[in-house]
Every structure is written in structure tokens, then in C-alpha cells.
Motif scaffolding. Structure first.
Motif, PDB file in Angstrom:
ATOM      1  N   ILE A   1       0.818  -1.217   0.000  1.00 36.99           N
ATOM      2  CA  ILE A   1       0.000   0.000   0.000  1.00 36.99           C
ATOM      3  C   ILE A   1       0.850   1.264   0.000  1.00 36.99           C
ATOM      4  N   ALA A   2       1.809   1.340   0.941  1.00 39.10           N
ATOM      5  CA  ALA A   2       2.614   2.555   1.071  1.00 39.10           C
ATOM      6  C   ALA A   2       3.392   2.840  -0.213  1.00 39.10           C
ATOM      7  N   TYR A   3       3.988   1.816  -0.797  1.00 39.30           N
ATOM      8  CA  TYR A   3       4.826   2.009  -1.983  1.00 39.30           C
ATOM      9  C   TYR A   3       3.975   2.396  -3.203  1.00 39.30           C
ATOM     10  N   ILE A   4       2.792   1.795  -3.326  1.00 37.28           N
ATOM     11  CA  ILE A   4       1.918   2.116  -4.459  1.00 37.28           C
ATOM     12  C   ILE A   4       1.401   3.556  -4.345  1.00 37.28           C
ATOM     13  N   VAL A   5       0.906   3.906  -3.153  1.00 35.26           N
ATOM     14  CA  VAL A   5       0.348   5.251  -2.945  1.00 35.26           C
ATOM     15  C   VAL A   5       1.411   6.326  -3.158  1.00 35.26           C
ATOM     16  N   ILE A   6       2.593   6.115  -2.572  1.00 33.60           N
ATOM     17  CA  ILE A   6       3.666   7.112  -2.700  1.00 33.60           C
ATOM     18  C   ILE A   6       4.110   7.230  -4.156  1.00 33.60           C
ATOM     19  N   SER A   7       4.237   6.090  -4.852  1.00 37.18           N
ATOM     20  CA  SER A   7       4.676   6.118  -6.254  1.00 37.18           C
ATOM     21  C   SER A   7       3.670   6.847  -7.133  1.00 37.18           C
ATOM     22  N   VAL A   8       2.381   6.519  -6.963  1.00 42.79           N
ATOM     23  CA  VAL A   8       1.336   7.182  -7.767  1.00 42.79           C
ATOM     24  C   VAL A   8       1.348   8.681  -7.507  1.00 42.79           C
ATOM     25  N   PHE A   9       1.465   9.048  -6.237  1.00 41.71           N
ATOM     26  CA  PHE A   9       1.443  10.470  -5.874  1.00 41.71           C
ATOM     27  C   PHE A   9       2.633  11.214  -6.473  1.00 41.71           C
ATOM     28  N   LEU A  10       3.836  10.636  -6.381  1.00 37.85           N
ATOM     29  CA  LEU A  10       5.037  11.330  -6.870  1.00 37.85           C
ATOM     30  C   LEU A  10       5.033  11.456  -8.393  1.00 37.85           C
TER      31      LEU A  10
END
Length: 236
Positions: free
Chosen positions: A20-29
Motif C-alpha cells: 500500500i505505502a509504496y503504491i500510494v507514494i509512487s502514484v502520488f510522486l
């Protein structure tokens, strides 16, 4: 506060052992980087004009994903009842989870300071509006997370929690936006409740105590209601 610290560490660890954390952060960046480049090309000036509005909107979309599992997953799996019988208070549970989600939110926006560094190297940005905007993003994050955790406490289904959370945050944003269409008491109420006007003052380099009080008081209210909802499980 040691119980809050323990629950905070437990939750923040669970974020980073799942995708979750890696997907959300990647999409956001990726999204915020794309709009930063687009706004920089459009405005042709060393500022985050337009970019922070885009960042704010993506945070609005992604925060429900961060908060959707906080309480609903524990309720569905039955671990919430186990947690409630341990020597922790309802406040410890809710506040620890709130701090963990807010911590991930802060980790998500931290890399966007690369944009500020880029502006500093190749231009002469005005740091006043940039710093006040990040103060606004932090306060706004507290409100978004508190709404998300409240909704997560009301359902056992993570997807339902994410969808209702997303709709709630969009409505909160739209209410403030619609307030610009009139001056009657109705529009003034929408203006105060919605986030649009309160966020806008931060982007202008203004840290108005009325806006700070708005975010802090609404965040405290959402957490208070969440504690009451969690507490009510003991009587069902």
C-alpha cells in the motif's frame, strides 16, 4: 503515551510491509511531478503556483486509501476486540493509528521538496508562500486522515471505507468551492465548512489563525467521534 507510541510503530510498520505505502507514494510522486513540470512550463516562473493545488487534489484522492484499513480491517478480522481487551484505552488506539496514517501522509509529501530545491537552483523562488503552503498541507492532512479513520471505524469493508472517504473529502472540497458563487448566510456556512477557502490563504503566504483553528478543531472533533464509535463496540 507509551501505548500510543506502540500502536503507532505497529501501524507504520504494517504500512511498509505491505504494497500500500509504496503504491500510494509512487502514484502520488509520478502525478505531482507531471503537474509540477506542466505548471512550470505554463507559468514560466520559479514558484509552485498551480502545482500545490494539484498536490492538494491528489492528496484528497489518496488519503482514503491510507486510512481505509485502519479500523475496518481489525473489526472484520476480529483483532479489534482483542486489542480492546488489552491494557490500552480507546484514545490510545485511535490516536496511535491517526499518527501512523499522518506519518505516512508526511512521508508521501516529503519528496516534493525536490521541486523546491529545483526552483532554488534554477530560479529565485519566494519561500514565504511555499512554507505556508506546506504548513497548510500538513494541517489539511490531519483533517483528511481524521475523517478517513472515522469512516473506517463505521464499516468492516475497506473498499466501502475508501469510497465513502473519497466522496466525503470531495464534498468538503466542493462545498468550499461553491461558496464563491454567493454572499448569503448559506454560502458563508459552506465557505467555513469547506476546505477550499481555508487552503487558498496558505497558498498566498498567509497563515491565518482562523484557518489553523478550523483544521485543528475539525480534526479534534473527528477523532473525538471516532473514539466514541470505537467505545460503543463494548456495549453492543
Amino acid at each position: 503515551m507509551s501505548n500510543v507510541h506502540t500502536i503507532f510503530l505497529r501501524e507504520i510498520r504494517s504500512y511498509f510491509v505491505s504494497p500500500i505505502a509504496y503504491i500510494v507514494i509512487s502514484v502520488f510522486l509520478v502525478a505531482s511531478g507531471f503537474f509540477f513540470a506542466g505548471n512550470l512550463q505554463f507559468w514560466q516562473e520559479a514558484s509552485l503556483k498551480g502545482s500545490l493545488d494539484s498536490i492538494q487534489f491528489f492528496l484528497l484522492l489518496l488519503t482514503p486509501v491510507i486510512t481505509m484499513r485502519l479500523i475496518s480491517e481489525e473489526t472484520k478480522s476480529g483483532t479489534m476486540e482483542t486489542l480492546m481487551t488489552s491494557p490500552v484505552t480507546d484514545f490510545d488506539v485511535v490516536f496511535g493509528k491517526f499518527l501512523a496514517a499522518l506519518g505516512l501522509y508526511m512521508v508521501m509529501i516529503l519528496p516534493t521538496w525536490i521541486f523546491v530545491l529545483f526552483l532554488y537552483i534554477f530560479g529565485n523562488p519566494d519561500f514565504g508562500p511555499i512554507i505556508s503552503s506546506y504548513i497548510g498541507l500538513t494541517l489539511m492532512g490531519g483533517l483528511f486522515v481524521s475523517i478517513g479513520i472515522l469512516i473506517s471505524s463505521l464499516t468492516r469493508n475497506q473498499i466501502v471505507a475508501a469510497v465513502i472517504g473519497l466522496i466525503s473529502l470531495i464534498l468538503l472540497w466542493v462545498m468550499g468551492f461553491l461558496s464563491s458563487y454567493g454572499d448569503s448566510w448559506y454560502y458563508q456556512c459552506l465557505k467555513y465548512i469547506g476546505t477550499f477557502d481555508h487552503w487558498e490563504s496558505f497558498t498566498k503566504g498567509i497563515v491565518d489563525t482562523r484557518d489553523v483553528i478550523y483544521y485543528l478543531s475539525f480534526t479534534a472533533l473527528m477523532l473525538f467521534i471516532t473514539v466514541r464509535v470505537v467505545e460503543s463496540r463494548k456495549w453492543r
